[in-house]
Design a protein around this motif. Structure first.
Motif, PDB file in Angstrom:
ATOM      1  N   HIS A 368       0.811  -1.210   0.000  1.00 59.99           N
ATOM      2  CA  HIS A 368       0.000   0.000   0.000  1.00 59.99           C
ATOM      3  C   HIS A 368       0.838   1.250   0.000  1.00 59.99           C
ATOM      4  N   TYR A 369       0.362   2.184  -0.753  1.00 60.82           N
ATOM      5  CA  TYR A 369       0.995   3.478  -0.771  1.00 60.82           C
ATOM      6  C   TYR A 369       0.371   4.326   0.334  1.00 60.82           C
ATOM      7  N   GLY A 370       1.171   5.172   0.948  1.00 57.75           N
ATOM      8  CA  GLY A 370       0.638   6.105   1.944  1.00 57.75           C
ATOM      9  C   GLY A 370       0.078   5.388   3.165  1.00 57.75           C
ATOM     10  N   GLY A 405      -9.033   0.846   0.369  1.00 60.16           N
ATOM     11  CA  GLY A 405      -8.053  -0.166   0.748  1.00 60.16           C
ATOM     12  C   GLY A 405      -8.246  -0.732   2.140  1.00 60.16           C
ATOM     13  N   LYS A 406      -9.453  -0.686   2.646  1.00 57.44           N
ATOM     14  CA  LYS A 406      -9.688  -1.211   3.994  1.00 57.44           C
ATOM     15  C   LYS A 406      -9.464  -2.723   4.039  1.00 57.44           C
ATOM     16  N   THR A 407     -10.100  -3.388   3.091  1.00 60.74           N
ATOM     17  CA  THR A 407      -9.979  -4.841   3.071  1.00 60.74           C
ATOM     18  C   THR A 407      -8.553  -5.262   2.760  1.00 60.74           C
ATOM     19  N   VAL A 586      -9.956   4.022  -4.722  1.00 61.53           N
ATOM     20  CA  VAL A 586      -9.265   3.760  -5.971  1.00 61.53           C
ATOM     21  C   VAL A 586      -9.781   2.507  -6.676  1.00 61.53           C
ATOM     22  N   ARG A 587     -10.905   1.980  -6.195  1.00 64.98           N
ATOM     23  CA  ARG A 587     -11.370   0.748  -6.816  1.00 64.98           C
ATOM     24  C   ARG A 587     -11.786   0.986  -8.264  1.00 64.98           C
ATOM     25  N   ASN A 588     -12.467   2.115  -8.467  1.00 69.78           N
ATOM     26  CA  ASN A 588     -12.906   2.446  -9.810  1.00 69.78           C
ATOM     27  C   ASN A 588     -11.702   2.684 -10.717  1.00 69.78           C
TER      28      ASN A 588
HETATM   29  P1  ADP Z   1     -12.379  -1.295   0.590  1.00 68.49           P
HETATM   30  O1  ADP Z   1     -12.353  -2.520   1.381  1.00 68.49           O
HETATM   31  O2  ADP Z   1     -11.970  -0.089   1.393  1.00 68.49           O
HETATM   32  O3  ADP Z   1     -13.673  -1.039  -0.083  1.00 68.49           O
HETATM   33  P2  ADP Z   1     -10.354  -2.542  -0.976  1.00 68.49           P
HETATM   34  O4  ADP Z   1      -9.523  -2.921   0.159  1.00 68.49           O
HETATM   35  O5  ADP Z   1     -11.151  -3.606  -1.612  1.00 68.49           O
HETATM   36  O6  ADP Z   1     -11.298  -1.375  -0.556  1.00 68.49           O
HETATM   37  O7  ADP Z   1      -9.420  -1.830  -2.023  1.00 68.49           O
HETATM   38  C1  ADP Z   1      -9.693  -1.744  -3.391  1.00 68.49           C
HETATM   39  C2  ADP Z   1      -8.428  -1.861  -4.190  1.00 68.49           C
HETATM   40  O8  ADP Z   1      -7.657  -0.682  -4.073  1.00 68.49           O
HETATM   41  C3  ADP Z   1      -7.541  -2.974  -3.756  1.00 68.49           C
HETATM   42  O9  ADP Z   1      -7.179  -3.728  -4.855  1.00 68.49           O
HETATM   43  C4  ADP Z   1      -6.317  -2.302  -3.170  1.00 68.49           C
HETATM   44  O10 ADP Z   1      -5.171  -3.025  -3.468  1.00 68.49           O
HETATM   45  C5  ADP Z   1      -6.295  -0.965  -3.832  1.00 68.49           C
HETATM   46  N1  ADP Z   1      -5.755   0.033  -2.927  1.00 68.49           N
HETATM   47  C6  ADP Z   1      -6.451   0.781  -2.054  1.00 68.49           C
HETATM   48  N2  ADP Z   1      -5.636   1.620  -1.388  1.00 68.49           N
HETATM   49  C7  ADP Z   1      -4.402   1.395  -1.826  1.00 68.49           C
HETATM   50  C8  ADP Z   1      -3.119   1.951  -1.516  1.00 68.49           C
HETATM   51  N3  ADP Z   1      -2.984   2.898  -0.599  1.00 68.49           N
HETATM   52  N4  ADP Z   1      -2.064   1.473  -2.156  1.00 68.49           N
HETATM   53  C9  ADP Z   1      -2.210   0.519  -3.099  1.00 68.49           C
HETATM   54  N5  ADP Z   1      -3.364  -0.042  -3.444  1.00 68.49           N
HETATM   55  C10 ADP Z   1      -4.468   0.381  -2.832  1.00 68.49           C
END
Ligand code: ADP
Length: 928
Positions: A368-370, A405-407, A586-588
């Motif tokens: 993960h970034y940041g 990126g919660k999950t 960033v999912r979209n």
């Molecule tokens: P959420 O559970 O918050 O809805 P996800 O954990 O499913 O979101 O994240 C969606 C996608 O975005 C994942 O594939 C994840 O790898 C990517 N992602 C989200 N934040 C980051 C980050 N900070 N750095 C790299 N990838 C990220």
């Protein structure tokens, strides 16, 4: 007297020897019991010399000897071999033997001597008792000859009542004995027969009775020595009574044993029959029950030591229960399933945790970034674990808009800690049994998620991600929230009781991570036990990094595309983020990037399909035909080449049409036969460039052919590279979805930008006001834009306050009194509610009243009271991030929210002019 004696004994022994003829006799030792007059006894003689003497006696017609019981006989006199201890009794001779003999014995007749084959070995001798003897001295020692006194019973009165009664009692006892053991019956019958009709006297009966019993030698010897008939009869009676008891006992034992044996046998027999029948019918091949039991035992064996005592006990109980069940019964299946779960759980199995902070940091950064605050919190957790030695289960709650990126950070935490990962979503969960399990009695009962988790992860310290905890459903029977509480609460979960499992399990080592969009929706008691970490969403800059360093790489890997094959320009990425994927997460963006790479993959594959043809055609000398046909695809390639050399600006302008055509042609390829000119042209291009390169290089460093090849390959790749920039981006992802959040470049009069906050993150929104009609006393307010109750009230407060405020700053202005206003909040299709637009509404109305637009790039948020105080609002972080995305320069926040803002990372705050205000006047100063 002698005649009388002989007549008495004549019943058994027809002709009796006269005592006076035998004052000295050979002495034979008896080892087991004394010989009673009137009885037979076989004995073994080991000494050949003694046997010879007996044979000689018989030959002389005087086969009479004295038989005496040995005192404390241990071993048979005659059967013993010549070894060790046995020598003692069997080899006794002369003096030594004499000393061991009882004083009283029996005068016996040698009926038969049976020698072994070689006629000088041991012999079997049959004796028959005649009358009692008493030793008086030793005469010679080999063979032992003794002098004896022949004894007679004391005279008694046979008609005395006592003797009669005892006599009858002895007979009765004998009769009883007969009932218990057929063996006695025979002996007694023989005895009675031998007696014939002759008179059975008391003395003889006593001897008979005693001889029949299995009493010990001393007791029997006592009977033999007793010359008083009455006393002897009594002794015999006692022995018989004892024998009777013994026989009774023996009979009961025999009966019990027999019953047991026949019961077991019957069962065994029936079971075997059943098995045979089953086998015949094809119902069962083997003994399933035993096999199942064995399977569970074997499965448990390696962990038996770590398994808690109470669990072992339950398992053992269930196992023994299983053995008693028929394998086709439903109870069997229930028990088997239960045992399956019990034995499959990882009792006391922990995965070794990583307490290395540096390594954890690397793992987290890799994925993960940041998200530095989240990562920091995880590292703290590891540090505590390191210092304390154990990592105690904690509950971390990650909250934020979707796709931030919660999950995936949950997964990374598990990786960093070296724990197994398990995710379950509780969104919409309403059945408590999902968490706590069903009772075993239900058909199809299953344990809860947590037990399933332990089974599938195989460790007792996994990381469990509970997704969507803010969307927990309402249970119809029982409340899922309280079930979750029991699961999560560190105070309770060391003894979590699943309904199905029914034995407490220890969840205190489990690390729980929950995710939620809105912390406010999490049930209060749950929230109370959590440590909330907010992920607010990303600004463009961060998204850029994420896209470049993470999402692109993933997409490439997923599509099997090499890095050199694609060039996605920064500007294209920027527009992708700005115009296609503006939301907080960033999912979209990830979806879009995936889409782009999928399209690239298709292009590459289509191009590859053409490549072999190119060679074929070259071989077939079809170059000439090709040369004449020019098409857009060739153009594209050429232009790409030139772009590489001449720079990007040219490429950007010229690529668009050619690329487009290229795609069109590529799509037509399967239908029409491909024009062969394209590969040819391309080939010539390659050739030209490579020759020029090699020409240059050869004189310099005389590169080997290997490096040349390599360079050629690189060159080729560079030529085949697919380039995406601002202009052709739409070919890959379609037209932009968001034109912009900002639909006014310069905000008109009566329009002000506000900041909103929803489960999807923060966003900017406009508040617009315009005049419907004017006229004396027409003042009023009309609202549109799907405003909720709170927002409607907020609008009416704004109206009142704006009127009051205008009076203060411009007493002459009658705008509000005479104008009917219309306030609208676009977009009209989205329902909105919340008090935080108060200051925006006031500003919008004042802008209209004063006919003055607000300053450019100002956005504001804050609840306003009737007196003009600005109150705190929620979602400061999200709103700031949203403002950055919408290129807002100046933000106005309530003063009370300064603390939230200060927590933001510096790069998010970069370039923003933020004001914190307490009263509306301050906003007015900044806005106009
Ligand atoms: P959420 O559970 O918050 O809805 P996800 O954990 O499913 O979101 O994240 C969606 C996608 O975005 C994942 O594939 C994840 O790898 C990517 N992602 C989200 N934040 C980051 C980050 N900070 N750095 C790299 N990838 C990220």
């Amino acid at each position: 007297e002698g005649a009388e004696e002989s007549a008495q004994s004549g019943a058994i022994v027809p002709a009796g020897p006269r005592p006076e003829n035998f004052p000295k006799v050979l002495a034979l030792p008896l080892t087991r019991r004394p010989l009673f007059p009137g009885f037979y006894a076989p004995i073994h003689i080991k000494d050949p010399k003694l046997a010879d003497s007996l044979v000689e006696l018989r030959a002389r017609g005087t086969p009479y000897v004295g038989a005496f019981l040995l005192k404390d006989a241990k071993e048979s006199v005659v059967t013993g071999e010549k070894s060790g201890e046995e020598v003692k009794d069997s080899d006794l001779k002369g003096e030594a033997l004499y000393k061991r003999l009882h004083e009283y014995g029996t005068f016996a007749q040698v009926l038969n001597v049976i020698r072994s084959v070689n006629s000088d070995g041991p012999a079997q001798v049959f004796l028959m008792g005649h009358r009692r003897l008493r030793l008086t001295g030793m005469l010679s020692d080999d063979p032992l000859t003794v002098s004896v006194e022949h004894l007679k019973d004391k005279s008694y009165d046979e008609t005395s009542d006592v003797i009669k009664a005892t006599f009858m009692e002895v007979v009765a006892s004998l009769r009883d004995l007969m009932r218990y053991n057929p063996l006695y019956k025979e002996t007694i019958q023989v005895f009675v027969q031998n007696m014939g009709n002759s008179h059975i006297n008391a003395a003889r009966l006593a001897d008979f009775g005693s001889a029949l019993t299995t009493a010990d030698e001393p007791l029997l010897q006592e009977v033999l020595e007793q010359l008083d008939v009455e006393k002897r009869l009594n002794l015999a009676l006692v022995l018989l009574k004892k024998e009777l008891e013994l026989a009774k006992l023996q009979a009961t034992i025999a009966k019990n044993v027999e019953e047991k044996i026949s019961g077991d046998q019957r069962r065994f027999f029936l079971m075997e029959q059943l098995k045979a029948i089953k086998k015949e019918l094809g119902i069962e091949a083997d003994d399933k029950t035993a096999l199942t039991g064995k399977f569970f035992k074997e499965r448990l064996e390696p962990h038996r030591k770590q398994c808690p005592e109470h669990v072992l006990q339950v398992i053992d109980e269930e196992l023994s229960k299983l053995q008693g069940l028929e394998s086709s019964s439903s109870e069997f299946n229930v028990t088997r399933n239960y045992l399956d779960w019990l034995t499959a759980l990882p009792w006391g199995q922990y995965s070794k945790e990583n307490f290395d902070v540096r390594q954890a940091q690397t793992v987290l950064d890799e994925d993960h970034y940041g998200l530095s605050d989240v990562k920091e919190r995880i590292l703290e957790f590891i540090a505590v674990g390191k210092l304390k030695g154990t990592a105690v289960g904690k509950i971390i709650c990650l909250s934020g808009p979707p796709g931030v990126g919660k999950t995936s950070i949950g997964k990374s935490i598990a990786k960093a800690l070296n724990r197994k990962f398990f995710r379950f979503s509780v969104g919409g969960l309403s059945d408590v049994a999902e968490i706590k399990g069903h009772r075993r009695t239900y058909v199809g009962a299953m344990p809860g998620k947590m037990v399933q988790c332990l089974k599938s992860t195989g460790t007792a310290n996994p990381l469990v991600l509970i997704d969507e905890i803010d969307k927990l459903g309402r249970g119809h029977a029982g409340d899922p929230a309280s079930a979750l509480l029991e699961l999560l609460d560190p105070e309770q979960n060391a003894n979590f009781l699943d309904h199905y499992l029914d034995v407490p399990i220890d969840l205190s080592k489990v690390l729980f991570v929950c995710t939620a969009n809105l912390v406010e929706n999490i049930p209060a008691p749950l929230l109370d036990r959590m440590e909330v970490i907010r992920l607010v969403g990303y600004i463009t800059d961060e998204k850029m990094h994420i896209a470049r360093d993470y999402l692109e790489r993933q997409a490439r890997e997923n599509c099997g595309i090499k890095k050199e094959q694609v060039e996605l320009s920064d500007s294209a990425m920027h527009s992708l983020i700005e115009t296609y994927c503006r939301e907080a997460g960033v999912r979209n963006l990830q979806k879009h990037i995936d889409k782009i790479y999928r399209k690239i993959a298709l292009k590459l594959v289509r191009r590859e399909l053409d490549t072999p043809k190119e060679e074929e055609m070259k071989q077939n000398n079809l170059v000439t035909v090709a040369e004449t046909k020019s098409n857009a695809e060739d153009m594209a390639i050429k232009l790409t080449d030139s772009a590489v050399q001449e720079g990007e600006t040219l490429e950007a302008e010229t690529m668009l049409p050619s690329e487009k055509e290229k795609v069109d042609i590529a799509q037509k390829l399967p239908l029409e036969k491909p024009p062969c000119s394209e590969p040819e042209e391309k080939l010539t291009g390659v050739k030209a460039s490579t020759t020029s390169e090699t020409d240059n290089k050869v004189p310099d460093e005389s590169a080997s052919s290997e490096t040349k090849e390599k360079e050629e390959a690189e060159k080729k790749v560079a030529e085949e590279q697919i380039k995406i920039n601002d202009t052709n981006l739409h070919e890959f992802v379609g037209s932009p979805v968001f034109v912009s959040d900002r639909f006014y470049d310069k905000t008109p009069i009566g329009v002000v930008m506000g900041l909103a906050w929803t489960a999807m993150g923060g966003s900017t929104l406009y508040v617009e006001t315009s005049v419907i009609e004017e006229g004396e006393g027409k003042g009023g307010l009309q609202l549109t834009g799907q405003l909720g109750d709170v927002m409607k009230e907020s609008a009416s407060i704004a109206h009142t306050f704006a009127r009051k405020y205008l009076r203060e700053i411009d007493p002459q202005n009658q705008f509000f009194t005479n104008s009917k206003l219309h306030l609208h909040v676009p977009a009209g299709a989205t329902p909105k509610d919340g008090p935080s637009a108060g200051c925006t509404m006031i500003t919008s109305m004042l802008s209209l009243a004063l006919s003055k637009p607000v300053n450019d790039d100002v956005a504001m948020t804050g609840e306003v009271t009737l007196t003009g105080r600005v109150l705190a609002i929620g979602g400061v972080k999200e709103k700031t991030v949203a403002s950055r995305r919408s290129a807002v320069k100046t933000i106005i926040f309530p003063k009370a929210n300064k603390r939230d803002y200060d927590e933001l990372l510096p790069h998010v705050k970069e370039g923003l002019d933020v004001h914190f205000v307490d009263k509306y006047e301050e906003i007015f100063q900044i806005a106009f």
